[in-house]
Enzyme design. Structure first.
Site, PDB file in Angstrom:
ATOM      1  N   ARG A 162       0.590  -1.159  -0.120  1.00 28.00           N
ATOM      2  CA  ARG A 162       0.227  -0.105  -0.038  1.00 28.00           C
ATOM      3  C   ARG A 162       0.546   1.471  -0.036  1.00 28.00           C
ATOM      4  O   ARG A 162       0.839   2.840   0.956  1.00 28.00           O
ATOM      5  CB  ARG A 162      -1.374   0.063   1.300  1.00 28.00           C
ATOM      6  CG  ARG A 162      -2.293  -1.229   1.240  1.00 28.00           C
ATOM      7  CD  ARG A 162      -2.893  -0.601   0.250  1.00 28.00           C
ATOM      8  NE  ARG A 162      -3.933  -1.672   0.727  1.00 28.00           N
ATOM      9  CZ  ARG A 162      -4.345  -2.860  -0.470  1.00 28.00           C
ATOM     10  NH1 ARG A 162      -2.994  -3.436  -1.465  1.00 28.00           N
ATOM     11  NH2 ARG A 162      -5.052  -4.054   0.095  1.00 28.00           N
ATOM     12  N   SER A 236     -11.051  -0.638   2.414  1.00 23.34           N
ATOM     13  CA  SER A 236     -10.268  -0.595   4.157  1.00 23.34           C
ATOM     14  C   SER A 236      -9.534   0.555   4.151  1.00 23.34           C
ATOM     15  O   SER A 236      -9.637   1.147   3.417  1.00 23.34           O
ATOM     16  CB  SER A 236      -8.961  -1.499   4.133  1.00 23.34           C
ATOM     17  OG  SER A 236      -9.364  -3.080   3.475  1.00 23.34           O
ATOM     18  N   GLU A 332      -5.753   4.345   5.078  1.00 25.80           N
ATOM     19  CA  GLU A 332      -5.393   3.584   3.631  1.00 25.80           C
ATOM     20  C   GLU A 332      -5.837   4.650   2.756  1.00 25.80           C
ATOM     21  O   GLU A 332      -4.738   5.518   2.045  1.00 25.80           O
ATOM     22  CB  GLU A 332      -5.564   2.372   4.275  1.00 25.80           C
ATOM     23  CG  GLU A 332      -4.915   2.073   2.868  1.00 25.80           C
ATOM     24  CD  GLU A 332      -6.151   1.254   1.663  1.00 25.80           C
ATOM     25  OE1 GLU A 332      -7.185   1.674   1.320  1.00 25.80           O
ATOM     26  OE2 GLU A 332      -6.168  -0.192   1.618  1.00 25.80           O
TER      27      GLU A 332
END
Ligand code: FAD
Ligand code: EPU
Length: 340
Positions: A162, A236, A332
């Site tokens: 990520r 998420s 995130e």
């Protein structure tokens, strides 16, 4: 240029906020003109794809730029692989479907991830044991300040979990215009992710084809993740934390069922969903926002208006995870509109 545009239709959390202006551009020439205009106006520039990984908390004094160019061209091919240049505005999932249909393999595990090709390198999208970076040959971009065209090699993109250079040194400095990908003509598959393995086993599939993997991923995702069109969300809300082996062993002794994913450097990735779930957050609602009853990592905007309420819920969750497990969670999606 469209003035003072509402961004609600342009973000999957369906948050209300406005941008100073919006530019929908079809070509690199139109992009260049939009950037010239923003410089003349002294406005910041915010590239937006499908808005599936942003939390817009307040009105933005910025020109929002959406690239609408789609499709890909073949850069080169051999008996084993094919290199493609894919336009930034291309819908990611449609690319996965199209390449699979043409016998170009690799992207199956990344099926149904919302968003555009241009945004995919930003957080190095990943799912079911595969991350984008393994297919990237280069990223084509434009420097927002100078208008200069840049080409970044895969190494220069500094991809991680990520993570990429676009979240650090190049944050807010470039707009990705296309991504060069290399796909395989050989029907290779990656089926080590537990939920994917279980899905294939339950279907009695022992030697899956890429099409089988694609279908299994689609089935698992449809069961597990809420559709933003019905329950506005950004996937998420936290990254999965990566902790030291020693801490993971201590937690595993205390909480036997904790799922762990050992990384190449021996550190251990722990599902944030599991941590949040253990504390009992699933299904909790406050101030019009909540934790999805089916997946503890997905925060949902039920009442339609407040990015701040979402951030408060995220802060409450983080504090409880920190207190219970001594693990810090990191948000995130990219948050916009907070005071600098
Ligand atoms: P946006 O949300 O529009 O933008 C995200 C960030 O990228 C912003 O900072 C934006 O400024 C920047 N950006 C966008 N386009 C460009 C560009 N052309 N140039 C420079 N910067 C740009 N992600 C995963 O990795 N794996 C998953 O399994 C996954 N599942 C998801 C499931 C759901 C239901 C949802 C809602 C999201 C999920 N995500 C997942 C997150 C999201 O799909 C990805 O991050 C996706 O790449 C975002 O694409 P976008 O076009 O919507 O980007
Ligand atoms: N789990 C729980 N409770 C829940 C949900 C999950 O305990 O409410 C447990 C599951 O049982 C499983 C583990 O947590 O053991 C992992 O769950 P899942 O397979 O759903 O994956 P995740 O870790 O929650 C990550 C990505 C997803 C990606 C999936 C599949 C991050 C932050 N998220 O989620 O990406 O689709 O793996 O690879 O890495 C996104 O980034 O937006 C996203 C959806």
């Amino acid at each position: 240029m469209l003035p003072a545009e509402s961004l609600r239709p342009y973000n999957s959390l369906s948050l209300e906020a406005s941008a100073a202006a919006l530019a929908l551009v079809d070509t690199e020439q139109e992009l260049s003109k939009a950037l010239d205009w923003s410089r003349a106006q002294g406005l910041a520039v915010l590239p937006l794809g499908q808005g599936s990984n942003v939390v817009i908390v307040d009105d933005l004094e910025a020109l929002v730029v959406r690239q609408q160019g789609t499709g890909f061209k073949v850069l080169g091919e051999s008996d084993h692989e094919v290199s493609l240049r894919v336009s930034a505005g291309q819908d990611w999932h449609s690319l996965v479907e199209k390449t699979l249909g043409q016998g170009l393999y690799g992207l199956e595990n990344l099926a149904l991830i919302p968003g555009t090709v241009g945004a995919a390198p930003i957080q190095n999208i990943g799912a079911y044991g595969v991350e984008l970076d393994r297919f990237v040959r280069a990223v084509q971009a434009v420097d927002i300040e100078t208008g200069e065209h840049l080409v970044l090699t895969r190494q220069e993109c500094a991809f991680g979990y990520r993570d990429s250079v676009f979240k650090h040194e190049l944050r807010d400095k470039i707009i990705i215009t296309a991504v060069d990908l290399c796909l395989s003509r050989e029907p290779v598959t990656a089926v080590t992710y537990p939920a994917l393995q279980t899905e294939l086993d339950d279907s009695g599939i022992r030697e899956p084809t890429p099409r089988d993997v694609y279908c299994a991923v689609v089935n698992v995702r449809r069961r597990r993740l809420p559709d933003p069109a019905e329950e506005p969300n950004a996937g998420s809300f936290f990254k999965n934390p990566v902790i030291e082996q020693r801490q993971a062993e201590a937690l595993s002794r205390e909480f036997g069922s904790m799922p762990v994913f050992v990384q190449q450097d021996n550190r251990v990735k722990v599902p944030a969903a599991w941590l949040i779930d253990q504390i009992g957050w699933k299904g909790h609602r406050q101030n019009g926002v909540g934790v999805h009853p089916g997946h503890a990592l997905v925060l949902v905007n039920y009442a339609g208006d407040s990015g701040k309420a979402l951030l408060q819920l995220a802060a409450d969750i983080s504090a409880s995870v920190s207190e219970r497990f001594d693990i810090n969670l990191e948000i995130e999606p990219r948050v916009y509109g907070l005071p600098q």
